[in-house]
Design an enzyme around this catalytic site. Structure first.
Site, mmCIF file in Angstrom:
data_model
loop_
_atom_site.group_PDB
_atom_site.id
_atom_site.type_symbol
_atom_site.label_atom_id
_atom_site.label_comp_id
_atom_site.label_asym_id
_atom_site.label_seq_id
_atom_site.Cartn_x
_atom_site.Cartn_y
_atom_site.Cartn_z
ATOM 1 N N ASN A 80 0.807 -1.218 0.000
ATOM 2 C CA ASN A 80 0.000 0.000 0.000
ATOM 3 C C ASN A 80 0.844 1.274 0.000
ATOM 4 O O ASN A 80 0.395 2.303 -0.503
ATOM 5 C CB ASN A 80 -0.912 -0.038 1.232
ATOM 6 N N SER A 131 -2.924 -0.211 -6.575
ATOM 7 C CA SER A 131 -2.577 0.565 -7.764
ATOM 8 C C SER A 131 -3.402 1.837 -7.697
ATOM 9 O O SER A 131 -3.450 2.509 -6.657
ATOM 10 C CB SER A 131 -2.881 -0.278 -9.000
ATOM 11 N N TYR A 145 3.818 9.793 -11.472
ATOM 12 C CA TYR A 145 2.973 8.917 -10.647
ATOM 13 C C TYR A 145 2.333 7.828 -11.521
ATOM 14 O O TYR A 145 2.367 6.645 -11.186
ATOM 15 C CB TYR A 145 1.905 9.760 -9.957
ATOM 16 N N LYS A 149 2.357 3.603 -11.375
ATOM 17 C CA LYS A 149 1.165 2.762 -11.189
ATOM 18 C C LYS A 149 0.947 1.846 -12.403
ATOM 19 O O LYS A 149 0.501 0.716 -12.261
ATOM 20 C CB LYS A 149 -0.072 3.627 -10.907
HETATM 21 N N1 LIG Z 1 -5.712 8.984 -1.881
HETATM 22 C C1 LIG Z 1 -6.007 8.717 -3.140
HETATM 23 O O1 LIG Z 1 -6.785 9.451 -3.787
HETATM 24 C C2 LIG Z 1 -5.440 7.478 -3.806
HETATM 25 C C3 LIG Z 1 -6.010 7.063 -5.023
HETATM 26 C C4 LIG Z 1 -5.513 5.934 -5.669
HETATM 27 C C5 LIG Z 1 -4.463 5.226 -5.104
HETATM 28 N N2 LIG Z 1 -3.914 5.646 -3.928
HETATM 29 C C6 LIG Z 1 -2.803 4.858 -3.384
HETATM 30 O O2 LIG Z 1 -3.103 4.436 -2.079
HETATM 31 C C7 LIG Z 1 -1.896 4.202 -1.352
HETATM 32 C C8 LIG Z 1 -2.009 4.833 0.024
HETATM 33 O O3 LIG Z 1 -2.192 6.225 -0.120
HETATM 34 P P1 LIG Z 1 -3.121 7.084 0.856
HETATM 35 O O4 LIG Z 1 -4.132 7.758 0.026
HETATM 36 O O5 LIG Z 1 -3.530 6.284 2.030
HETATM 37 O O6 LIG Z 1 -2.081 8.246 1.282
HETATM 38 P P2 LIG Z 1 -1.310 8.566 2.641
HETATM 39 O O7 LIG Z 1 -2.286 8.685 3.748
HETATM 40 O O8 LIG Z 1 -0.450 9.733 2.329
HETATM 41 O O9 LIG Z 1 -0.430 7.249 2.881
HETATM 42 C C9 LIG Z 1 0.775 6.993 2.236
HETATM 43 C C10 LIG Z 1 1.493 5.954 3.086
HETATM 44 O O10 LIG Z 1 2.682 5.522 2.405
HETATM 45 C C11 LIG Z 1 3.717 5.519 3.367
HETATM 46 N N3 LIG Z 1 5.065 5.568 2.793
HETATM 47 C C12 LIG Z 1 5.628 6.507 2.010
HETATM 48 N N4 LIG Z 1 6.911 6.178 1.739
HETATM 49 C C13 LIG Z 1 7.160 5.003 2.371
HETATM 50 C C14 LIG Z 1 8.277 4.147 2.484
HETATM 51 N N5 LIG Z 1 9.438 4.441 1.893
HETATM 52 N N6 LIG Z 1 8.161 3.007 3.216
HETATM 53 C C15 LIG Z 1 7.002 2.691 3.831
HETATM 54 N N7 LIG Z 1 5.911 3.469 3.791
HETATM 55 C C16 LIG Z 1 5.989 4.606 3.060
HETATM 56 C C17 LIG Z 1 3.429 6.711 4.249
HETATM 57 O O11 LIG Z 1 4.174 6.587 5.438
HETATM 58 P P3 LIG Z 1 4.722 7.828 6.314
HETATM 59 O O12 LIG Z 1 3.677 8.078 7.346
HETATM 60 O O13 LIG Z 1 5.998 7.331 6.899
HETATM 61 O O14 LIG Z 1 4.911 8.989 5.379
HETATM 62 C C18 LIG Z 1 1.934 6.511 4.437
HETATM 63 O O15 LIG Z 1 1.685 5.542 5.422
HETATM 64 C C19 LIG Z 1 -0.766 4.747 -2.230
HETATM 65 O O16 LIG Z 1 -0.136 3.668 -2.887
HETATM 66 C C20 LIG Z 1 -1.491 5.617 -3.242
HETATM 67 O O17 LIG Z 1 -0.788 5.721 -4.457
HETATM 68 C C21 LIG Z 1 -4.391 6.747 -3.262
#
Ligand SMILES: NC(=O)c1ccc[n+]([C@@H]2O[C@H](COP(=O)([O-])OP(=O)(O)OC[C@H]3O[C@@H](n4cnc5c(N)ncnc54)[C@H](OP(=O)(O)O)[C@@H]3O)[C@@H](O)[C@H]2O)c1
Length: 271
Positions: A80, A131, A145, A149
């Site tokens: 994730n 993804s 980005y 993906k």
């Molecule tokens: N939000 C959206 O609209 C959306 C849409 C489609 C897909 N996604 C995908 O969903 C996933 C989670 O995103 P989210 O929306 O939940 O955003 P988020 O709240 O910003 O979470 C991102 C997470 O990734 C972690 N991370 C970043 N670099 C890392 C590393 N080197 N090692 C381990 N953990 C790391 C962050 O940890 P830290 O706390 O240490 O920074 C945080 O826990 C991502 O893959 C994103 O691309 C999100």
């Protein structure tokens, strides 16, 4: 019920999924870069909070070993953790490009390689990769980005065949806009004031993104993704792709129905 190991469980989708699985009676290895900052997950039964940075192989090895030690085995890996560089491709720094692929692609590969010996030994396991709808379609000013993906989609689809004979399932969850702080805390914006040719387009793009995230019809809660991950982990199907969020469903349906020209014309019109 079983045990799931989640990367990036400090916040957003990862944290919501950790809580959801724990509520449903699963054991959860909730991994994150800074477990010392975590205040909530420590208190939940069946949840083990561990350090794991997807870019640091020793933390991955250690977390996988400790998770297996505590719960006996791991059934599901949820890749994730994610990061996003938005903005003008020409303005992106080498460090931004490296981190974009380092976290979203090479990091995901690191964790997947670390769990595979365990899944092979058990002759079972499920890898679920987060993804995005942005792994199937693209928007402007998100080229880096999207590249990551789309890489995750290609990797997962190919691994799906390769691991099927070993009884290891590979699944993709493709969320649309999700109400996390991804576009705040995890978004790094590439821009250079000197590149004035991009200014107008860049400004109108940023307004549109802000508008989209304010429209409740276009944004889902992270719990919606957690439910889809739960379905993918439990449905015992050989299905590869799962969509999360109405906006994602709409866009992917349209992508299937329309020609390249029609679909890209629609996206271009939005910005
Ligand atoms: N939000 C959206 O609209 C959306 C849409 C489609 C897909 N996604 C995908 O969903 C996933 C989670 O995103 P989210 O929306 O939940 O955003 P988020 O709240 O910003 O979470 C991102 C997470 O990734 C972690 N991370 C970043 N670099 C890392 C590393 N080197 N090692 C381990 N953990 C790391 C962050 O940890 P830290 O706390 O240490 O920074 C945080 O826990 C991502 O893959 C994103 O691309 C999100």
């Amino acid at each position: 019920m079983g045990t799931i190991l989640i990367t990036g469980a400090s916040t957003g989708i990862g944290k919501a999924t950790a809580k959801y699985f724990a509520e449903k009676g699963w054991n959860v290895v909730a991994t994150m870069r800074s477990p010392e900052k975590e205040t909530e997950l420590h208190n939940l039964q069946r949840v083990m909070v561990l350090e794991l940075d997807v870019e640091k192989k020793e933390t991955i090895r250690e977390a996988v070993a400790q998770g297996i030690d505590r719960f006996g085995k791991i059934d599901v890996l949820l890749n994730n953790a994610g990061y996003c560089v938005g903005g003008v491709f020409e303005a992106a720094t080498e460090a931004q490009i490296n981190r974009q692929f380092g976290v979203n692609v090479f990091g995901l590969m690191n964790v997947t390689q670390a769990i595979l010996p365990h899944f092979r030994a058990n002759k079972a396991g499920t890898i679920i990769n987060i993804s995005s709808v942005g792994g199937r379609i693209t928007f402007p000013l998100l080229s880096l980005y999207h590249s990551t993906k789309w890489a995750v989609e290609g990797l997962s689809e190919s691994l799906y065949y390769e691991l099927a004979a070993l009884n290891i399932k590979v699944k993709l969850v493709e969320p649309g806009n999700i109400d996390t702080d991804f576009t705040g805390r995890s978004l790094d914006y590439a821009y250079d004031e000197a590149l004035t040719d991009y200014k107008e387009y860049n400004d109108s793009f940023l307004l549109k993104v802000e508008e989209n995230f304010k429209d409740p019809a276009k944004v889902s809660k992270p719990e919606v993704v957690a439910e889809v991950v739960f379905e993918a982990a439990n449905d015992n199907k050989t299905r590869l792709r799962y969509t999360a969020g109405q906006d994602a469903e709409f866009l992917l349906h349209m992508r299937k129905e329309k020609s390249d020209e029609e679909f890209m014309g629609f996206i271009a019109q939005q910005f």
